[in-house]
Structures are given as C-alpha cells and as structure tokens.
Design an enzyme around this catalytic site. Structure first.
Site, PDB file in Angstrom:
ATOM      1  N   TYR A  23     -33.577 -99.050 -18.598  1.00  0.00           N
ATOM      2  CA  TYR A  23     -33.602 -97.600 -18.842  1.00  0.00           C
ATOM      3  C   TYR A  23     -32.347 -96.957 -18.251  1.00  0.00           C
ATOM      4  CZ  TYR A  23     -34.920 -92.693 -18.606  1.00  0.00           C
ATOM      5  OH  TYR A  23     -34.925 -91.317 -18.736  1.00  0.00           O
ATOM      6  N   SER A  53     -29.133 -87.393 -20.770  1.00  0.00           N
ATOM      7  CA  SER A  53     -28.900 -88.528 -19.881  1.00  0.00           C
ATOM      8  C   SER A  53     -29.993 -88.524 -18.806  1.00  0.00           C
ATOM      9  CB  SER A  53     -27.493 -88.403 -19.287  1.00  0.00           C
ATOM     10  OG  SER A  53     -27.235 -89.434 -18.376  1.00  0.00           O
ATOM     11  N   LYS A  55     -29.148 -94.852 -20.038  1.00  0.00           N
ATOM     12  CA  LYS A  55     -28.750 -93.477 -19.711  1.00  0.00           C
ATOM     13  C   LYS A  55     -27.273 -93.421 -19.320  1.00  0.00           C
ATOM     14  CE  LYS A  55     -32.159 -91.682 -21.184  1.00  0.00           C
ATOM     15  NZ  LYS A  55     -32.108 -90.642 -22.214  1.00  0.00           N
TER      16      LYS A  55
HETATM   17  N1  LIG Z   1     -38.950 -86.519 -17.862  1.00  0.00           N
HETATM   18  C1  LIG Z   1     -37.972 -86.719 -17.004  1.00  0.00           C
HETATM   19  O1  LIG Z   1     -38.148 -86.581 -15.770  1.00  0.00           O
HETATM   20  C2  LIG Z   1     -36.617 -87.141 -17.497  1.00  0.00           C
HETATM   21  C3  LIG Z   1     -35.588 -87.326 -16.563  1.00  0.00           C
HETATM   22  C4  LIG Z   1     -34.335 -87.717 -17.015  1.00  0.00           C
HETATM   23  C5  LIG Z   1     -34.122 -87.892 -18.376  1.00  0.00           C
HETATM   24  N2  LIG Z   1     -35.143 -87.727 -19.266  1.00  0.00           N
HETATM   25  C6  LIG Z   1     -34.863 -87.926 -20.689  1.00  0.00           C
HETATM   26  O2  LIG Z   1     -35.327 -86.813 -21.416  1.00  0.00           O
HETATM   27  C7  LIG Z   1     -35.510 -87.185 -22.791  1.00  0.00           C
HETATM   28  C8  LIG Z   1     -36.816 -86.619 -23.283  1.00  0.00           C
HETATM   29  O3  LIG Z   1     -37.864 -87.289 -22.613  1.00  0.00           O
HETATM   30  P1  LIG Z   1     -39.155 -86.547 -22.064  1.00  0.00           P
HETATM   31  O4  LIG Z   1     -39.086 -86.618 -20.602  1.00  0.00           O
HETATM   32  O5  LIG Z   1     -39.340 -85.263 -22.754  1.00  0.00           O
HETATM   33  O6  LIG Z   1     -40.285 -87.613 -22.472  1.00  0.00           O
HETATM   34  P2  LIG Z   1     -41.328 -87.640 -23.697  1.00  0.00           P
HETATM   35  O7  LIG Z   1     -42.299 -86.534 -23.566  1.00  0.00           O
HETATM   36  O8  LIG Z   1     -41.851 -89.033 -23.713  1.00  0.00           O
HETATM   37  O9  LIG Z   1     -40.405 -87.376 -24.952  1.00  0.00           O
HETATM   38  C9  LIG Z   1     -39.632 -88.399 -25.515  1.00  0.00           C
HETATM   39  C10 LIG Z   1     -39.445 -88.081 -26.948  1.00  0.00           C
HETATM   40  O10 LIG Z   1     -38.636 -89.126 -27.536  1.00  0.00           O
HETATM   41  C11 LIG Z   1     -39.320 -89.563 -28.701  1.00  0.00           C
HETATM   42  N3  LIG Z   1     -39.037 -90.950 -29.042  1.00  0.00           N
HETATM   43  C12 LIG Z   1     -39.312 -92.051 -28.315  1.00  0.00           C
HETATM   44  N4  LIG Z   1     -38.972 -93.146 -29.010  1.00  0.00           N
HETATM   45  C13 LIG Z   1     -38.499 -92.730 -30.203  1.00  0.00           C
HETATM   46  C14 LIG Z   1     -38.021 -93.386 -31.350  1.00  0.00           C
HETATM   47  N5  LIG Z   1     -37.945 -94.719 -31.442  1.00  0.00           N
HETATM   48  N6  LIG Z   1     -37.627 -92.643 -32.405  1.00  0.00           N
HETATM   49  C15 LIG Z   1     -37.696 -91.294 -32.355  1.00  0.00           C
HETATM   50  N7  LIG Z   1     -38.152 -90.602 -31.305  1.00  0.00           N
HETATM   51  C16 LIG Z   1     -38.550 -91.325 -30.233  1.00  0.00           C
HETATM   52  C17 LIG Z   1     -40.803 -89.389 -28.393  1.00  0.00           C
HETATM   53  O11 LIG Z   1     -41.519 -89.425 -29.610  1.00  0.00           O
HETATM   54  P3  LIG Z   1     -43.018 -90.033 -29.696  1.00  0.00           P
HETATM   55  O12 LIG Z   1     -43.896 -88.865 -29.359  1.00  0.00           O
HETATM   56  O13 LIG Z   1     -43.130 -90.497 -31.104  1.00  0.00           O
HETATM   57  O14 LIG Z   1     -43.110 -91.148 -28.715  1.00  0.00           O
HETATM   58  C18 LIG Z   1     -40.767 -88.036 -27.713  1.00  0.00           C
HETATM   59  O15 LIG Z   1     -40.708 -86.996 -28.647  1.00  0.00           O
HETATM   60  C19 LIG Z   1     -35.420 -88.706 -22.813  1.00  0.00           C
HETATM   61  O16 LIG Z   1     -34.162 -89.084 -23.324  1.00  0.00           O
HETATM   62  C20 LIG Z   1     -35.541 -89.094 -21.351  1.00  0.00           C
HETATM   63  O17 LIG Z   1     -34.885 -90.311 -21.091  1.00  0.00           O
HETATM   64  C21 LIG Z   1     -36.383 -87.338 -18.848  1.00  0.00           C
END
Ligand SMILES: NC(=O)c1ccc[n+]([C@@H]2O[C@H](COP(=O)([O-])OP(=O)(O)OC[C@H]3O[C@@H](n4cnc5c(N)ncnc54)[C@H](OP(=O)(O)O)[C@@H]3O)[C@@H](O)[C@H]2O)c1
Length: 316
Positions: free
Chosen positions: A195, A169, A199
């Site tokens: 977004y 989330s 979440k």
């Molecule tokens: N970073 C933060 O500060 C933060 C804070 C709160 C929540 N989150 C959550 O954490 C989770 C992971 O994000 P992250 O921060 O690690 O960002 P990230 O590095 O952009 O990782 C996102 C991952 O999701 C994959 N993805 C995106 N669209 C997709 C699709 N249509 N089908 C399959 N895979 C897909 C991406 O694959 P591709 O490489 O192919 O794009 C990537 O592996 C997300 O749910 C995000 O909302 C992150």
C-alpha cells in the site's frame, strides 16, 4: 520527541485556514472523481455538485453507481451528477470508462484520481500484477492519459488557463520504497508495504505528469488527505478498525485538501506539489526527495507505459 510530534500532527493537524465556504460557483465546469462510492471521494463529489459543478462519479458497479448518484443529488440539491462504470484494477475497464466519458464531454476541468485500495483480498490481478499498485497507480495513470485531450481542452477554456489532476496519496508514502520486483507476480512484501509503495507511486506519477504537461496548463498535485474514517480499512482486524474509527476524522475533512488543490484559485501555481491536511502545502513540497528526481519519474512512467502496452499486445 520529533517522532511523537510528527504522529500527533498527522492525526491532529492544525486548524484549516481554508474552507469549502470559499468555493465559488462551479457551474460550467466538469469534474470526475474516482473512488466516489464512499469515503473521501464521495464527500468531495458531494461538495463539487453542491457548488454547481457537473460531476461524474466513477464506481465499480451499476447498482452502486445509480445509488450514489441518487444520494449525491439528494445531498447536494444538484441534478448534474452522472456516473461512469470504472474498475481501476482493469485496464480494459479504464479504457471503456474513458471512452464513455469522451463520448459525453469534450472538456474536463478537474480529475480526482482518488480511488484506491489497501490490503485487497485479491492479491494479484488476472494479469498477475499486484492489485494494490494496479488499482492505485496503473489505473490512475492510464485513465489520466486517456483523458488528457479533455483535460487539455478544459485548460484552454478555463479562465485561469488550468485543468487540474488531484492525486490522492498518503503520509505512508513518506517512509515507502518502490520495489519493482514486487509489482509483478507473487506477493513479496507485506500488504502495508505494498500500500505504502503504491502511494509513493501515485506521488511520483503526479510529479512526472506535472513535468510533462505543466507547460500546457495541467496542474498536477498529490495529497495526503489526513487520517479519515472511511471504508479503506475494511480488511483490517475488527479491533484495529474500531480503534481507528475513534481517532479518525470524518470524510468531509478528508475531502478538504483535495478540493483545495482542485478548485482554489491560489493552488493554480502548485503544479507538481504535495499537500497535507488541512489544505496546506507539505513542508518540503514532497513526501520524499526521490519524488523530485526526473529519472525516478521517467522510470516509473515508462514502467507504467509498458504495462499498458502488455495489455494491448495480449488483447490484439
Ligand atoms: N482514509 C484514510 O485515512 C486515508 C489516508 C490516506 C490516503 N487515503 C486514500 O484516500 C483514497 C480514498 O480512500 P477512502 O479513505 O475514502 O476509502 P474508501 O471509503 O474505501 O474509498 C475508496 C474508494 O476507492 C474505490 N475503489 C477501490 N478499488 C477500486 C477499483 N478497483 N476500481 C474503482 N474504484 C475502486 C472504492 O470503491 P468500492 O466502494 O467499489 O470499493 C471507494 O469508492 C484512497 O486512495 C486512499 O488510499 C485514505
């Protein structure tokens, strides 16, 4: 003052009382991590593999997937890393990925519904759904349901009688509202609001999954991973990306709370709960009171089922 304090806590949470050093030998268990090609998911999958688990990383393209598998094998020292091709924004792709997984495995012990997008360039899916919600919520919903037979079998065989579903989330869920009108057709809300509502959506889904399958050994949790330096902000203005990289934490820290919910013995009784960084239960157990409302969970579940049925109708 309360607001400033809550922002500071969000960016600089208290020290973790749990670390990956506490994870025991995971061999014999099967893990599936979506969004494993980068960021939090990749860090999570690397630790699971390093601890001896059989890990499936879900990635969108074969080239990325083979590359990620090689990197994870090298980083973890494990050879038990495999990939699934999965595009969460396409229900057809979700079905193919689930079918492929179920041909390989009869049991799944932990599913990490982690893949997600923020402000994607394609605003709508080919079916006319909001891409953010389709990816972050609908894809995870469909994948989880298709993998339930393996999760239930995993729960039966695991020593603590659970199989876990860890849903990533965000703290943005704390202020979000869910507007069903904005989920189909032309975008009516800002990318940030879309977004945030996705979440909130995954959190409501996690709670409803807990209600429906908790008595069969499923432990469904949702997690705010922290403010983490990843590719999530790739479509944001360069200056904002630069600033966020300065204040954000490394992906390994982002993976910590997911891993805590997925493998720590003490979280086996946390079905339906919300966790915050680092590896702590949320103060009020949910980002918003509405998540605890069964009517809210039922409405979203049925809306998601209707979207899955729409696809069946149009492709039959
Ligand atoms: N970073 C933060 O500060 C933060 C804070 C709160 C929540 N989150 C959550 O954490 C989770 C992971 O994000 P992250 O921060 O690690 O960002 P990230 O590095 O952009 O990782 C996102 C991952 O999701 C994959 N993805 C995106 N669209 C997709 C699709 N249509 N089908 C399959 N895979 C897909 C991406 O694959 P591709 O490489 O192919 O794009 C990537 O592996 C997300 O749910 C995000 O909302 C992150």
């Amino acid at each position: 003052m309360g607001g400033i304090l809550s922002i500071l806590v969000q960016y600089f949470p208290p020290r973790a009382k749990w670390s990956v050093d506490e994870i025991g030998d995971l061999s014999g268990n099967v893990y599936l991590v979506t969004g494993a090609s980068s960021g939090i998911g990749k860090a999570c999958a690397t630790t699971l593999a390093a601890k001896g688990g059989k890990v499936y990383v879900a990635c969108r393209s074969e080239a990325t997937a083979t590359d990620v598998v090689q990197q994870l094998k090298a980083a973890s020292g494990s050879n038990d890393v495999h990939y699934l091709l999965l595009d969460l924004s396409s229900l057809k792709s979700v079905e193919q990925a689930a079918a492929h997984f179920l041909r390989q495995e009869t049991e799944l012990h932990v599913l990490f519904n982690n893949g997600g997008v923020m402000a994607p360039p394609e605003v709508l899916t080919p079916q006319g759904l909001d891409t953010t919600f389709a990816t972050n919520v609908l894809g995870a919903f469909h994948l989880t349901n298709l993998l339930l037979p393996a999760l239930l079998a995993g729960a039966k065989s695991s020593p603590d009688g659970t199989a876990r579903v860890v849903n990533t989330s965000s703290s943005t869920a704390e202020l979000a509202t869910l507007d069903y009108q904005s989920l189909i057709g032309k975008k009516q809300r800002s990318a940030h609001a879309l977004y945030a509502q996705s979440k909130l959506g995954i959190t409501i889904f996690a709670r409803e999954l807990a209600r429906r399958y908790g008595d069969q050994g499923i432990v469904s949790t949702s997690v705010h991973p922290g403010s983490i330096n990843t590719e999530l902000f790739r479509t944001q203005p360069a200056i904002l990306q630069w600033y966020l990289r300065l204040i954000h934490h490394p992906p390994e820290k982002g993976a910590l709370t997911l891993l805590y919910c997925g493998v720590a013995p003490e979280t086996k009784l946390s079905n339906g709960k919300y966790f915050i960084p680092w590896a702590r239960p949320g103060k009020s157990w949910q980002p918003q009171p509405c998540v605890e409302d069964p009517a809210v969970g039922k409405k979203l579940w049925e809306w998601l089922e209707d979207r899955v049925n729409d696809i069946k109708t149009t492709t039959s």
